[in-house]
Write a protein that holds these residues in place. Structure first.
Motif, PDB file in Angstrom:
ATOM      1  N   UNK A  12       9.229  13.142   2.588  1.00 31.45           N
ATOM      2  CA  UNK A  12       8.149  12.293   3.089  1.00 31.45           C
ATOM      3  C   UNK A  12       7.995  11.033   2.239  1.00 31.45           C
ATOM      4  N   UNK A  13       8.076   9.864   2.898  1.00 31.59           N
ATOM      5  CA  UNK A  13       8.011   8.595   2.183  1.00 31.59           C
ATOM      6  C   UNK A  13       6.843   7.714   2.618  1.00 31.59           C
ATOM      7  N   UNK A  14       5.991   8.220   3.498  1.00 33.65           N
ATOM      8  CA  UNK A  14       4.908   7.399   4.029  1.00 33.65           C
ATOM      9  C   UNK A  14       3.990   6.775   3.000  1.00 33.65           C
ATOM     10  N   UNK A  15       3.519   7.539   1.993  1.00 30.14           N
ATOM     11  CA  UNK A  15       2.589   6.939   1.026  1.00 30.14           C
ATOM     12  C   UNK A  15       3.182   5.772   0.252  1.00 30.14           C
ATOM     13  N   UNK A  16       4.497   5.749   0.109  1.00 31.16           N
ATOM     14  CA  UNK A  16       5.142   4.625  -0.570  1.00 31.16           C
ATOM     15  C   UNK A  16       5.644   3.594   0.433  1.00 31.16           C
ATOM     16  N   UNK A  17       6.584   3.975   1.268  1.00 28.52           N
ATOM     17  CA  UNK A  17       7.197   3.002   2.163  1.00 28.52           C
ATOM     18  C   UNK A  17       6.219   2.527   3.228  1.00 28.52           C
ATOM     19  N   UNK A  18       5.262   3.359   3.561  1.00 30.69           N
ATOM     20  CA  UNK A  18       4.290   2.966   4.562  1.00 30.69           C
ATOM     21  C   UNK A  18       3.359   1.860   4.094  1.00 30.69           C
ATOM     22  N   UNK A  19       2.791   2.052   2.912  1.00 35.54           N
ATOM     23  CA  UNK A  19       1.775   1.110   2.450  1.00 35.54           C
ATOM     24  C   UNK A  19       2.365  -0.145   1.824  1.00 35.54           C
ATOM     25  N   UNK A  20       3.637  -0.109   1.415  1.00 31.64           N
ATOM     26  CA  UNK A  20       4.210  -1.281   0.756  1.00 31.64           C
ATOM     27  C   UNK A  20       4.365  -2.462   1.709  1.00 31.64           C
ATOM     28  N   UNK A  21       4.398  -2.170   2.995  1.00 29.94           N
ATOM     29  CA  UNK A  21       4.651  -3.241   3.947  1.00 29.94           C
ATOM     30  C   UNK A  21       3.379  -3.743   4.626  1.00 29.94           C
ATOM     31  N   UNK A  22       2.276  -3.024   4.415  1.00 33.74           N
ATOM     32  CA  UNK A  22       1.031  -3.415   5.060  1.00 33.74           C
ATOM     33  C   UNK A  22       0.418  -4.645   4.394  1.00 33.74           C
ATOM     34  N   UNK A  23      -0.218  -5.460   5.205  1.00 30.09           N
ATOM     35  CA  UNK A  23      -0.902  -6.634   4.669  1.00 30.09           C
ATOM     36  C   UNK A  23      -2.215  -6.193   4.032  1.00 30.09           C
ATOM     37  N   UNK A  42       3.188  21.876   3.785  1.00 31.34           N
ATOM     38  CA  UNK A  42       4.457  22.573   3.590  1.00 31.34           C
ATOM     39  C   UNK A  42       5.595  21.636   3.228  1.00 31.34           C
ATOM     40  N   UNK A  43       5.353  20.331   3.217  1.00 33.09           N
ATOM     41  CA  UNK A  43       6.357  19.387   2.727  1.00 33.09           C
ATOM     42  C   UNK A  43       6.652  19.700   1.259  1.00 33.09           C
ATOM     43  N   UNK A  44       7.921  19.655   0.902  1.00 37.02           N
ATOM     44  CA  UNK A  44       8.307  19.963  -0.475  1.00 37.02           C
ATOM     45  C   UNK A  44       8.477  18.724  -1.336  1.00 37.02           C
ATOM     46  N   UNK A  45       8.654  17.558  -0.714  1.00 37.63           N
ATOM     47  CA  UNK A  45       8.858  16.313  -1.453  1.00 37.63           C
ATOM     48  C   UNK A  45       8.031  15.201  -0.824  1.00 37.63           C
ATOM     49  N   UNK A  46       7.252  14.526  -1.654  1.00 36.08           N
ATOM     50  CA  UNK A  46       6.433  13.409  -1.188  1.00 36.08           C
ATOM     51  C   UNK A  46       6.657  12.229  -2.122  1.00 36.08           C
ATOM     52  N   UNK A  47       7.039  11.103  -1.558  1.00 38.35           N
ATOM     53  CA  UNK A  47       7.225   9.888  -2.357  1.00 38.35           C
ATOM     54  C   UNK A  47       5.893   9.155  -2.395  1.00 38.35           C
ATOM     55  N   UNK A  48       5.306   9.126  -3.578  1.00 37.79           N
ATOM     56  CA  UNK A  48       3.922   8.681  -3.722  1.00 37.79           C
ATOM     57  C   UNK A  48       3.802   7.170  -3.828  1.00 37.79           C
ATOM     58  N   UNK A  49       4.686   6.541  -4.596  1.00 38.14           N
ATOM     59  CA  UNK A  49       4.544   5.114  -4.866  1.00 38.14           C
ATOM     60  C   UNK A  49       5.869   4.559  -5.364  1.00 38.14           C
ATOM     61  N   UNK A  50       5.858   3.290  -5.768  1.00 38.64           N
ATOM     62  CA  UNK A  50       7.038   2.683  -6.379  1.00 38.64           C
ATOM     63  C   UNK A  50       6.604   1.898  -7.612  1.00 38.64           C
ATOM     64  N   UNK A  51       7.465   1.944  -8.618  1.00 38.94           N
ATOM     65  CA  UNK A  51       7.222   1.219  -9.860  1.00 38.94           C
ATOM     66  C   UNK A  51       8.049  -0.058  -9.813  1.00 38.94           C
ATOM     67  N   UNK A  52       7.488  -1.051  -9.179  1.00 42.78           N
ATOM     68  CA  UNK A  52       8.182  -2.317  -8.956  1.00 42.78           C
ATOM     69  C   UNK A  52       7.260  -3.458  -9.368  1.00 42.78           C
ATOM     70  N   UNK A  53       7.774  -4.669  -9.283  1.00 50.10           N
ATOM     71  CA  UNK A  53       6.990  -5.829  -9.694  1.00 50.10           C
ATOM     72  C   UNK A  53       5.734  -5.975  -8.835  1.00 50.10           C
TER      73      UNK A  53
END
Length: 322
Positions: A12-23, A42-53
């Motif tokens: 699951x990548x929504x919390x990271x990839x989802x919000x990074x593109x929103x205005x 029941x998801x085993x992997x969740x991508x929470x955020x990104x450590x980027x500029x």
């Protein structure tokens, strides 16, 4: 469909990839609540955020605070993205970030320049430095991903051999260093793939590396995401990146309306698997509720279908109770 997998794993990548593109920005508490809701599905992997500029992606500026706010559930891996050593160091210094080794490569020079300020060949040149760092830190290799694997909005058509060649190179490089070979991901970063192209690329990759495990990172930019998932399932692929409610997209991918560039929708694809008798370990009804929460946070209708229509299981239960 004799090659259908018995179990499919969704990252699951929504919390990271989802919000990074929103205005604009969204409250930390709301984003943490979404991660917490996803943790209960029941998801085993969740991508929470990104450590980027924070200048390039201001929506991810509070990655450390978000990891400090979420409620971790045992058995769930909470990971993040980094693009350079500074981001990697931030991720390693943040409690609760699941760190695994990853290689990011490009099948498009034009996109590599926009996303990483280097050519595809230069990105290859950085891989050995990353492998040195992972080895020194005792970080196991997990994945190698090639972006723009099926086409590029800046460069046009991408030959399958180019994307496959990047992954074969990554595999061989890890093997030569005595490192465990990674899972190999083809990423349709800009929504150019179709089922025929999916089958062709997977087949070419397996011909080159029969022992490799293949994964897909697909976007539903032009409506072919579910068809591409089905094509991959029929070839036995069992690892997919996805985003709740169809959130997502790359802010550097050059879409006219970037918000229309979402990833394949997690709950819709889980539904597809369940209806075909494929296990996922995911509570679909809980995932639908998480998708509805995402829509409330974003504040507009999102592209997921199931959260609006409801699952057939829920329909059947209502019919049985009537």
């Amino acid at each position: 469909m004799t090659n259908l997998p018995k179990h499919v794993h969704f990252h699951e990548e929504g919390p990271r990839e989802g919000f990074q593109i929103e205005r604009g920005a969204f409250p930390l508490a709301d984003r943490a609540a979404l991660v917490d809701a996803l943790s209960e599905t029941g998801l085993e992997e969740i991508q929470v955020s990104s450590f980027v500029s924070p200048k390039a992606v201001p929506q991810m500026a509070d990655a450390e605070a978000l990891f400090a706010t979420i409620r971790r559930k045992p058995g769930v891996r909470y990971d993040a993205v980094w693009l350079n050593e500074r981001g990697y160091d931030r991720a390693r210094a943040t409690p609760g970030v699941h760190i695994t080794g990853r290689i990011a490569l490009y099948a498009s020079d034009a996109f590599a320049m926009r996303n990483n300020n280097c050519t595809a060949a230069e990105m290859r040149g950085r891989v050995n430095d990353w492998l040195d760092r992972y080895a020194a830190d005792g970080v196991p290799m997990e994945r190698a991903l090639v972006m723009a694997a099926f086409g590029c909005n800046f460069e046009g058509e991408v030959a399958p051999s180019r994307a496959v060649g990047e992954l074969v190179w990554a595999w061989n490089t890890c093997q030569a260093r005595g490192m465990a070979p990674p899972r190999l991901y083809l990423a349709d970063t800009m929504g150019w793939a179709n089922p025929q192209a999916i089958r062709g690329a997977i087949g070419m990759l397996r011909d080159a590396l029969p022992e490799a495990e293949v994964g897909l990172h697909l976007h539903d930019t032009r409506g072919l995401g579910p068809a591409n998932v089905l094509a991959a399932l029929e070839m036995g692929v069992s690892h997919f990146d996805s985003s709740v409610a169809g959130l997502g997209g790359c802010p550097f991918a050059g879409h006219g309306d970037a918000r229309g560039a979402g990833n394949i929708c997690t709950e819709d694809m889980v539904f597809l698997c369940h209806e075909m008798g494929i296990e996922t370990g995911i509570d679909l009804e809980a995932l639908i509720e998480a998708a509805r929460l995402a829509e409330r946070i974003i504040g507009r209708p999102l592209s997921g279908r199931l959260m609006h229509a409801g699952s057939l299981k829920a329909y059947r239960q209502r019919r049985a109770a009537a």
